[in-house]
Every structure is written in C-alpha cells, then in structure tokens.
Design a protein around this motif. Sequence first.
Motif, PDB file in Angstrom:
ATOM      1  N   LYS A  31       0.821  -1.204   0.000  1.00  0.00           N
ATOM      2  CA  LYS A  31       0.000   0.000   0.000  1.00  0.00           C
ATOM      3  C   LYS A  31       0.860   1.262   0.000  1.00  0.00           C
ATOM      4  CE  LYS A  31      -0.733   0.546   4.923  1.00  0.00           C
ATOM      5  NZ  LYS A  31      -1.681   0.487   6.007  1.00  0.00           N
ATOM      6  N   GLN A  32       2.131   1.142   0.277  1.00  0.00           N
ATOM      7  CA  GLN A  32       3.013   2.294   0.291  1.00  0.00           C
ATOM      8  C   GLN A  32       3.485   2.667  -1.113  1.00  0.00           C
ATOM      9  OE1 GLN A  32       6.042   1.100   3.018  1.00  0.00           O
ATOM     10  NE2 GLN A  32       4.672   1.105   4.770  1.00  0.00           N
ATOM     11  N   TRP A  33       3.105   1.902  -2.126  1.00  0.00           N
ATOM     12  CA  TRP A  33       3.546   2.176  -3.482  1.00  0.00           C
ATOM     13  C   TRP A  33       2.923   3.412  -4.086  1.00  0.00           C
ATOM     14  CZ3 TRP A  33       3.334  -3.208  -6.220  1.00  0.00           C
ATOM     15  CH2 TRP A  33       4.383  -3.988  -5.739  1.00  0.00           C
ATOM     16  N   PHE A  34       1.786   3.847  -3.604  1.00  0.00           N
ATOM     17  CA  PHE A  34       1.129   4.987  -4.229  1.00  0.00           C
ATOM     18  C   PHE A  34       0.756   6.013  -3.178  1.00  0.00           C
ATOM     19  CE2 PHE A  34      -1.305   1.138  -4.013  1.00  0.00           C
ATOM     20  CZ  PHE A  34      -2.443   1.470  -3.307  1.00  0.00           C
ATOM     21  N   ASP A  35       0.827   7.267  -3.572  1.00  0.00           N
ATOM     22  CA  ASP A  35       0.690   8.376  -2.631  1.00  0.00           C
ATOM     23  C   ASP A  35      -0.743   8.671  -2.219  1.00  0.00           C
ATOM     24  OD1 ASP A  35       3.428   8.780  -2.690  1.00  0.00           O
ATOM     25  OD2 ASP A  35       3.286  10.141  -4.407  1.00  0.00           O
ATOM     26  N   GLU A  36      -1.726   8.271  -3.017  1.00  0.00           N
ATOM     27  CA  GLU A  36      -3.116   8.597  -2.700  1.00  0.00           C
ATOM     28  C   GLU A  36      -3.540   8.038  -1.347  1.00  0.00           C
ATOM     29  OE1 GLU A  36      -2.966   6.450  -5.832  1.00  0.00           O
ATOM     30  OE2 GLU A  36      -2.077   8.233  -6.698  1.00  0.00           O
ATOM     31  N   LEU A  37      -2.926   6.944  -0.919  1.00  0.00           N
ATOM     32  CA  LEU A  37      -3.325   6.326   0.349  1.00  0.00           C
ATOM     33  C   LEU A  37      -2.976   7.190   1.550  1.00  0.00           C
ATOM     34  CD1 LEU A  37      -2.439   2.611  -0.229  1.00  0.00           C
ATOM     35  CD2 LEU A  37      -4.636   3.713  -0.341  1.00  0.00           C
ATOM     36  N   ARG A  53     -11.666  -0.610   1.474  1.00  0.00           N
ATOM     37  CA  ARG A  53     -12.406  -0.352   0.240  1.00  0.00           C
ATOM     38  C   ARG A  53     -11.759   0.788  -0.540  1.00  0.00           C
ATOM     39  NH1 ARG A  53     -17.771   2.230   1.077  1.00  0.00           N
ATOM     40  NH2 ARG A  53     -16.412   4.018   0.950  1.00  0.00           N
ATOM     41  N   ASP A  54     -11.354   1.848   0.164  1.00  0.00           N
ATOM     42  CA  ASP A  54     -10.687   2.967  -0.501  1.00  0.00           C
ATOM     43  C   ASP A  54      -9.320   2.563  -1.044  1.00  0.00           C
ATOM     44  OD1 ASP A  54     -12.835   4.589   0.002  1.00  0.00           O
ATOM     45  OD2 ASP A  54     -11.966   5.487   1.806  1.00  0.00           O
ATOM     46  N   VAL A  55      -8.618   1.719  -0.312  1.00  0.00           N
ATOM     47  CA  VAL A  55      -7.319   1.217  -0.792  1.00  0.00           C
ATOM     48  C   VAL A  55      -7.512   0.452  -2.093  1.00  0.00           C
ATOM     49  CG1 VAL A  55      -5.479  -0.459  -0.329  1.00  0.00           C
ATOM     50  CG2 VAL A  55      -6.211   1.112   1.459  1.00  0.00           C
ATOM     51  N   VAL A  56      -8.484  -0.450  -2.103  1.00  0.00           N
ATOM     52  CA  VAL A  56      -8.727  -1.276  -3.288  1.00  0.00           C
ATOM     53  C   VAL A  56      -9.195  -0.421  -4.459  1.00  0.00           C
ATOM     54  CG1 VAL A  56     -10.226  -3.100  -4.195  1.00  0.00           C
ATOM     55  CG2 VAL A  56      -9.131  -3.379  -1.984  1.00  0.00           C
ATOM     56  N   PHE A  64      -2.402  -5.292  -7.202  1.00  0.00           N
ATOM     57  CA  PHE A  64      -3.106  -6.578  -7.221  1.00  0.00           C
ATOM     58  C   PHE A  64      -2.177  -7.707  -7.656  1.00  0.00           C
ATOM     59  CE2 PHE A  64      -6.499  -3.445  -7.668  1.00  0.00           C
ATOM     60  CZ  PHE A  64      -7.265  -3.802  -6.578  1.00  0.00           C
ATOM     61  N   ILE A  65      -1.236  -7.415  -8.529  1.00  0.00           N
ATOM     62  CA  ILE A  65      -0.246  -8.418  -8.924  1.00  0.00           C
ATOM     63  C   ILE A  65       0.618  -8.789  -7.713  1.00  0.00           C
ATOM     64  CG2 ILE A  65       1.803  -8.831 -10.345  1.00  0.00           C
ATOM     65  CD1 ILE A  65       0.389  -7.075 -12.504  1.00  0.00           C
ATOM     66  N   ALA A  66       1.033  -7.778  -6.969  1.00  0.00           N
ATOM     67  CA  ALA A  66       1.825  -8.045  -5.766  1.00  0.00           C
ATOM     68  C   ALA A  66       0.991  -8.769  -4.715  1.00  0.00           C
ATOM     69  CB  ALA A  66       2.374  -6.736  -5.208  1.00  0.00           C
ATOM     70  N   LEU A  67      -0.285  -8.441  -4.627  1.00  0.00           N
ATOM     71  CA  LEU A  67      -1.161  -9.123  -3.683  1.00  0.00           C
ATOM     72  C   LEU A  67      -1.333 -10.590  -4.070  1.00  0.00           C
ATOM     73  CD1 LEU A  67      -2.721  -8.468  -1.124  1.00  0.00           C
ATOM     74  CD2 LEU A  67      -4.683  -7.887  -2.544  1.00  0.00           C
ATOM     75  N   ILE A 112     -16.242  -5.912  -0.511  1.00  0.00           N
ATOM     76  CA  ILE A 112     -15.593  -4.665  -0.900  1.00  0.00           C
ATOM     77  C   ILE A 112     -16.083  -4.218  -2.285  1.00  0.00           C
ATOM     78  CG2 ILE A 112     -13.373  -3.550  -1.330  1.00  0.00           C
ATOM     79  CD1 ILE A 112     -13.953  -4.269   1.633  1.00  0.00           C
ATOM     80  N   ASN A 113     -16.180  -5.146  -3.225  1.00  0.00           N
ATOM     81  CA  ASN A 113     -16.766  -4.893  -4.543  1.00  0.00           C
ATOM     82  C   ASN A 113     -16.045  -3.820  -5.347  1.00  0.00           C
ATOM     83  OD1 ASN A 113     -18.524  -5.516  -6.529  1.00  0.00           O
ATOM     84  ND2 ASN A 113     -20.220  -4.310  -5.725  1.00  0.00           N
ATOM     85  N   GLN A 114     -14.744  -3.689  -5.177  1.00  0.00           N
ATOM     86  CA  GLN A 114     -13.950  -2.716  -5.923  1.00  0.00           C
ATOM     87  C   GLN A 114     -12.800  -3.375  -6.691  1.00  0.00           C
ATOM     88  OE1 GLN A 114     -14.524   0.657  -6.000  1.00  0.00           O
ATOM     89  NE2 GLN A 114     -16.283   0.491  -4.650  1.00  0.00           N
ATOM     90  N   HIS A 115     -12.642  -4.669  -6.549  1.00  0.00           N
ATOM     91  CA  HIS A 115     -11.532  -5.380  -7.169  1.00  0.00           C
ATOM     92  C   HIS A 115     -11.757  -5.515  -8.675  1.00  0.00           C
ATOM     93  CE1 HIS A 115     -11.679  -6.681  -2.976  1.00  0.00           C
ATOM     94  NE2 HIS A 115     -10.396  -6.932  -3.062  1.00  0.00           N
ATOM     95  N   PRO A 116     -10.672  -5.550  -9.455  1.00  0.00           N
ATOM     96  CA  PRO A 116     -10.833  -5.834 -10.886  1.00  0.00           C
ATOM     97  C   PRO A 116     -11.245  -7.295 -11.118  1.00  0.00           C
ATOM     98  CG  PRO A 116      -8.554  -5.220 -10.349  1.00  0.00           C
ATOM     99  CD  PRO A 116      -9.318  -5.217  -9.084  1.00  0.00           C
ATOM    100  N   THR A 117     -11.936  -7.529 -12.207  1.00  0.00           N
ATOM    101  CA  THR A 117     -12.436  -8.877 -12.507  1.00  0.00           C
ATOM    102  C   THR A 117     -11.291  -9.857 -12.736  1.00  0.00           C
ATOM    103  OG1 THR A 117     -14.387  -7.871 -13.471  1.00  0.00           O
ATOM    104  CG2 THR A 117     -13.987 -10.171 -14.004  1.00  0.00           C
ATOM    105  N   TRP A 118     -10.233  -9.428 -13.417  1.00  0.00           N
ATOM    106  CA  TRP A 118      -9.109 -10.327 -13.688  1.00  0.00           C
ATOM    107  C   TRP A 118      -8.476 -10.816 -12.382  1.00  0.00           C
ATOM    108  CZ3 TRP A 118      -4.395  -9.112 -11.729  1.00  0.00           C
ATOM    109  CH2 TRP A 118      -4.141  -7.766 -11.429  1.00  0.00           C
ATOM    110  N   TYR A 119      -8.507  -9.983 -11.359  1.00  0.00           N
ATOM    111  CA  TYR A 119      -7.968 -10.360 -10.051  1.00  0.00           C
ATOM    112  C   TYR A 119      -8.797 -11.497  -9.444  1.00  0.00           C
ATOM    113  CZ  TYR A 119      -7.299  -9.910  -4.999  1.00  0.00           C
ATOM    114  OH  TYR A 119      -7.082 -10.167  -3.675  1.00  0.00           O
ATOM    115  N   PHE A 120     -10.106 -11.358  -9.513  1.00  0.00           N
ATOM    116  CA  PHE A 120     -10.989 -12.381  -8.959  1.00  0.00           C
ATOM    117  C   PHE A 120     -10.800 -13.714  -9.674  1.00  0.00           C
ATOM    118  CE2 PHE A 120     -15.206 -14.477  -8.737  1.00  0.00           C
ATOM    119  CZ  PHE A 120     -15.195 -14.740  -7.383  1.00  0.00           C
ATOM    120  N   ILE A 121     -10.689 -13.682 -10.995  1.00  0.00           N
ATOM    121  CA  ILE A 121     -10.488 -14.916 -11.763  1.00  0.00           C
ATOM    122  C   ILE A 121      -9.137 -15.543 -11.425  1.00  0.00           C
ATOM    123  CG2 ILE A 121     -10.205 -15.826 -14.105  1.00  0.00           C
ATOM    124  CD1 ILE A 121     -12.256 -13.635 -14.966  1.00  0.00           C
TER     125      ILE A 121
END
Length: 148
Positions: A31-37, A53-56, A64-67, A112-121
């Motif tokens: 989560k430290q990779w991006f400044d918006e957090l 939810r805001d993080v996602v 998501f790749i790192a996750l 949370i319902n904010q994840h990308p679909t490719w991540y879920f698959i």
Amino acid sequence: MTENLIKNTLAILIGLSIAMTIILLGATANKQWFDELNNIEIQTKSDIFLYWRDVVAQAPPNFFIALLTAYGIGSIVGGVVTAMFVPQAKQAYAMLIGFILFGIAVLDYFFINQHPTWYFISLLFVFFPFSWLGGKVVDEIQKRNKIL
C-alpha cells in the motif's frame, strides 16, 4: 482418533495463521507504493473496512499483482507448514488451506466490490495450485528421506 483430529486441527490453524500473516504483510507493504493512500485517514477501528475499500478502489494494477504474489507465497508456506504437522493426507490438508484462503478472498471480493475482474479470476489459479504445491513439497521430501 481424537488425537489425530486435534493434531490435524492444530496443523490447519497454524498453517492458516502463517499464510494469513504473510498475506497481510504483503498487503500492508504494497500500500506504500502509491501516494493517494496517504490522504485516507482512519478515524476509528470500525472504519477499517471503509479504509480497505478505498485502498482497493485507488490501487493500481501492480498492487493486485503483488497481492496475488503474496497470496501465492502465503499459500505455499501455509501448505508446507500444514503438511509438516499432519500425519496423513498431506496434500489434501494443504489444499484445505488454499480452500479456506480462497473463501476469505471471495468474501473480501464480494463485500468490498472494488476489485478488478481479472484479479478475482486469478484467485482460483493461485490458492489451490500453490497450496497443493506446498503439500507436495513436504510429501516428496518425506518420501525421499524414507528411501535414503
């Protein structure tokens, strides 16, 4: 019989807790990779789900790749630890770790319902094979040690 049940349950709990620790460490490190957090503030502990939810929602794809990478590492290590402690059916119990982790990830996805679909698959292709691999590694090492 009761002794094996207790031993297997403890093995699952230990493997699951180690896998979850690795996954949570991977999530908090990334989560430290991006400044918006830095703009998201937690007011109370009840806000942790809103925070996640805001993080996602703000996370870039490499988060998501790192996750998924943390999920894979956690699944392997959790599978190895579980397989080391169970007396029989090592790969099956290791895959149980993957199944439980997959269930938790699916709950996260739907709540949370904010994840990308490719991540879920991709979750299917991470938890089960990697946890099975952890059990397979322990199984193969123990077979080789019996031969030697």
